[in-house]
Design a protein around this motif. Structure first.
Motif, PDB file in Angstrom:
ATOM      1  N   ARG A 363       1.733  28.174  42.978  1.00  0.00           N
ATOM      2  CA  ARG A 363       0.755  27.400  43.507  1.00  0.00           C
ATOM      3  C   ARG A 363       0.678  27.648  44.887  1.00  0.00           C
ATOM      4  NH1 ARG A 363       0.431  20.575  43.876  1.00  0.00           N
ATOM      5  NH2 ARG A 363      -1.396  20.590  45.014  1.00  0.00           N
ATOM      6  N   LEU A 364      -0.630  27.723  45.410  1.00  0.00           N
ATOM      7  CA  LEU A 364      -1.258  28.026  46.712  1.00  0.00           C
ATOM      8  C   LEU A 364      -0.727  26.969  47.771  1.00  0.00           C
ATOM      9  CD1 LEU A 364      -2.853  29.757  48.841  1.00  0.00           C
ATOM     10  CD2 LEU A 364      -4.689  28.401  48.289  1.00  0.00           C
ATOM     11  N   ILE A 365       0.002  27.156  48.834  1.00  0.00           N
ATOM     12  CA  ILE A 365       0.460  26.049  49.740  1.00  0.00           C
ATOM     13  C   ILE A 365       0.108  26.589  51.209  1.00  0.00           C
ATOM     14  CG2 ILE A 365       2.412  25.417  48.408  1.00  0.00           C
ATOM     15  CD1 ILE A 365       4.142  27.074  50.400  1.00  0.00           C
ATOM     16  N   SER A 366      -0.276  27.826  51.492  1.00  0.00           N
ATOM     17  CA  SER A 366      -0.873  28.006  52.718  1.00  0.00           C
ATOM     18  C   SER A 366      -1.171  29.405  53.056  1.00  0.00           C
ATOM     19  CB  SER A 366       0.522  27.790  53.897  1.00  0.00           C
ATOM     20  OG  SER A 366       1.331  29.123  53.991  1.00  0.00           O
ATOM     21  N   VAL A 367      -1.985  29.555  53.939  1.00  0.00           N
ATOM     22  CA  VAL A 367      -2.380  31.067  54.285  1.00  0.00           C
ATOM     23  C   VAL A 367      -2.385  31.226  55.769  1.00  0.00           C
ATOM     24  CG1 VAL A 367      -4.463  32.646  53.993  1.00  0.00           C
ATOM     25  CG2 VAL A 367      -4.114  30.856  52.289  1.00  0.00           C
ATOM     26  N   GLU A 368      -1.786  32.428  56.274  1.00  0.00           N
ATOM     27  CA  GLU A 368      -2.063  33.037  57.486  1.00  0.00           C
ATOM     28  C   GLU A 368      -2.960  33.996  57.592  1.00  0.00           C
ATOM     29  OE1 GLU A 368       2.871  33.002  58.248  1.00  0.00           O
ATOM     30  OE2 GLU A 368       2.343  33.273  56.442  1.00  0.00           O
ATOM     31  N   THR A 369      -3.616  33.935  58.750  1.00  0.00           N
ATOM     32  CA  THR A 369      -4.568  35.440  58.998  1.00  0.00           C
ATOM     33  C   THR A 369      -4.239  35.674  60.341  1.00  0.00           C
ATOM     34  OG1 THR A 369      -6.262  33.750  59.440  1.00  0.00           O
ATOM     35  CG2 THR A 369      -5.911  34.325  57.206  1.00  0.00           C
ATOM     36  N   VAL A 370      -4.511  36.949  60.468  1.00  0.00           N
ATOM     37  CA  VAL A 370      -4.675  37.468  61.824  1.00  0.00           C
ATOM     38  C   VAL A 370      -6.144  38.118  61.796  1.00  0.00           C
ATOM     39  CG1 VAL A 370      -3.968  39.201  63.462  1.00  0.00           C
ATOM     40  CG2 VAL A 370      -2.210  38.097  61.935  1.00  0.00           C
ATOM     41  N   ASN A 371      -7.013  37.863  62.758  1.00  0.00           N
ATOM     42  CA  ASN A 371      -8.362  38.394  62.994  1.00  0.00           C
ATOM     43  C   ASN A 371      -9.150  38.335  61.595  1.00  0.00           C
ATOM     44  OD1 ASN A 371      -7.796  38.678  65.607  1.00  0.00           O
ATOM     45  ND2 ASN A 371      -7.785  40.746  65.678  1.00  0.00           N
ATOM     46  N   SER A 372      -8.994  37.293  60.905  1.00  0.00           N
ATOM     47  CA  SER A 372      -9.706  37.203  59.725  1.00  0.00           C
ATOM     48  C   SER A 372     -10.311  35.890  59.471  1.00  0.00           C
ATOM     49  CB  SER A 372      -8.808  37.538  58.634  1.00  0.00           C
ATOM     50  OG  SER A 372      -9.702  37.768  57.166  1.00  0.00           O
TER      51      SER A 372
END
Length: 408
Positions: A363-372
């Motif tokens: 199950r999705l719990i978090s998302v990390e992005t760089v310049n997105s």
């Protein structure tokens, strides 16, 4: 409680938002905002970034004095609260003034940790927590040749990026085996290590500073690591993390563990007292685990939750936590809490960009992005929906969060 008085201890982001949200929610009673620093409440995130570049303190203010006058918010800057009398329902300032409350909100924030390093008293050894710190650091940075940063967390790396932009030589010393290890995934740590090293910053991981070196005149000349290695430098920033300011609450007999203990409505063990922001820990609405977040957005959402409750619209705190860090031209954004992730998918959708999607039990719990930014906003919408997002569903969309968010 329209005829009652709310006293807010702490004039930072959370304290200001608490006062402003009370008025926007229709609270008509008295509001007193007490802060230890002089002047108007101001934003702190720019201190390690924009302010170091432009030095414009006026741009940091949340609102001009007229806002507080118009909204009948009493400001008490330069005032320290030394005691809470729960039985009499008043706080006492360091000068002995007693201020009564019907409801008290503790927004006391956190303070910088002083690591066990010898000679922290030397000249040109600084920390960064408030406007005075930032102004001092900015003035000294202009004359520095080699900056040493002790701590590879958000503040340390943001400052390292600014110092590098100024053309100053920078070395970061971090005790963990990767950067920002407490907050981000290994993939993001590796990504930022490459970005900073690509800009000329030296990074020493898994190393601890045991002593600061004296140049013979009381000024710092460098550091000695625990393995005996010496690194020269003429300016040192201590960025070794923070601790919650929960002593005032503990001395008043409130329940305190890793910060002030609060429930899902941000109430302390005394129902006449609430707490928000860095100084409190609360039940995470997703995992149920108690967490403490050092986040401007968490403080803002906490303030909104308390303001609604005090104006007769109680609802548990369920906001999706999100964080950001600007390091030169690289913007890190995080939606959700990645602790407990057992699988990760890392994508590089564009040059210099990165998206790391974290799952627990499929199950999705978090998302990390760089310049997105688009992927970040899609992640926040998905996590806020309350609908579980299965890894298999995202895999069917090639883990494209934007496309998936549009489809559901």
């Amino acid at each position: 409680m329209s005829s009652e008085r709310v006293v807010i201890v702490g004039g930072g982001h959370g304290g200001f938002q608490m006062a402003a949200n009370l008025r926007s929610e229709g609270f008509a009673g008295a509001i007193t905002l007490i802060g230890e620093e002089p002047g108007l409440p101001y934003q702190r995130p720019p201190l390690s970034k924009a302010f170091l570049k432009d030095g414009d303190a006026a741009r940091l203010h949340f609102r001009p004095q007229a806002f507080f006058d118009t909204n009948n918010i009493e400001l008490m800057p330069g005032t320290r609260v030394s005691r809470i009398n729960r039985e009499a329902r008043h706080v006492t300032t360091a000068t002995g003034t007693e201020i009564g409350y019907d409801h008290l909100v503790l927004a006391t924030g956190s303070r910088n940790v002083r690591p066990p390093v010898a000679n922290l008293h030397l000249e040109n050894v600084l920390s960064l927590r408030n406007l005075a710190d930032a102004a001092d650091l900015r003035a000294r940075l202009s004359a520095a040749r080699h900056v040493l940063v002790i701590g590879g967390g958000f503040i340390g790396m943001e400052f390292a990026a600014v110092a590098s932009d100024f053309g100053v030589e920078v070395t970061v010393i971090e005790g963990a085996d990767r950067l920002m290890a407490r907050t981000v995934s290994g993939a993001v740590s590796k990504h930022f290590l490459a970005l900073h090293e690509g800009r000329g910053t030296r990074v020493r991981l898994g190393r601890f500073v045991s002593e600061l070196l004296d140049d013979g005149t009381g000024r710092v000349a460098g550091v000695r690591l625990s393995d005996g290695t010496e690194i020269a430098g003429d300016l040192v920033l201590i960025a070794a993390g923070v601790a919650p300011n929960s002593e005032l609450a503990a001395e008043a007999g409130l329940s305190v563990s890793n910060g002030i203990d609060v429930d899902t409505l941000l109430r302390t063990s005394d129902l006449s007292i609430s707490a928000l922001g860095d100084c409190c820990n609360f039940p995470d609405p997703v995992s149920g685990n108690r967490v403490r977040l050092e986040s401007v957005q968490a403080a803002t959402d906490h303030a909104r939750t308390i303001a609604k409750r005090l104006t007769g619209k109680p609802a548990p705190y369920t906001a999706v936590p999100w964080f950001w860090s600007d390091q030169s031209h690289f913007k890190l954004q995080i939606a959700g809490l990645g602790s407990g992730a057992d699988e990760q998918v890392a994508l590089e959708p564009e040059a210099g960009g990165l998206v790391v999607i974290n799952f627990a039990a499929g199950r999705l719990i978090s998302v990390e992005t760089v310049n997105s930014a688009a992927a970040h906003m899609s992640a926040r919408r998905l996590l806020a929906s309350g609908r579980p997002v299965a890894q298999a569903e995202l895999a069917a969309h090639n883990y494209n969060l934007v496309d998936y968010a549009r489809a559901v």
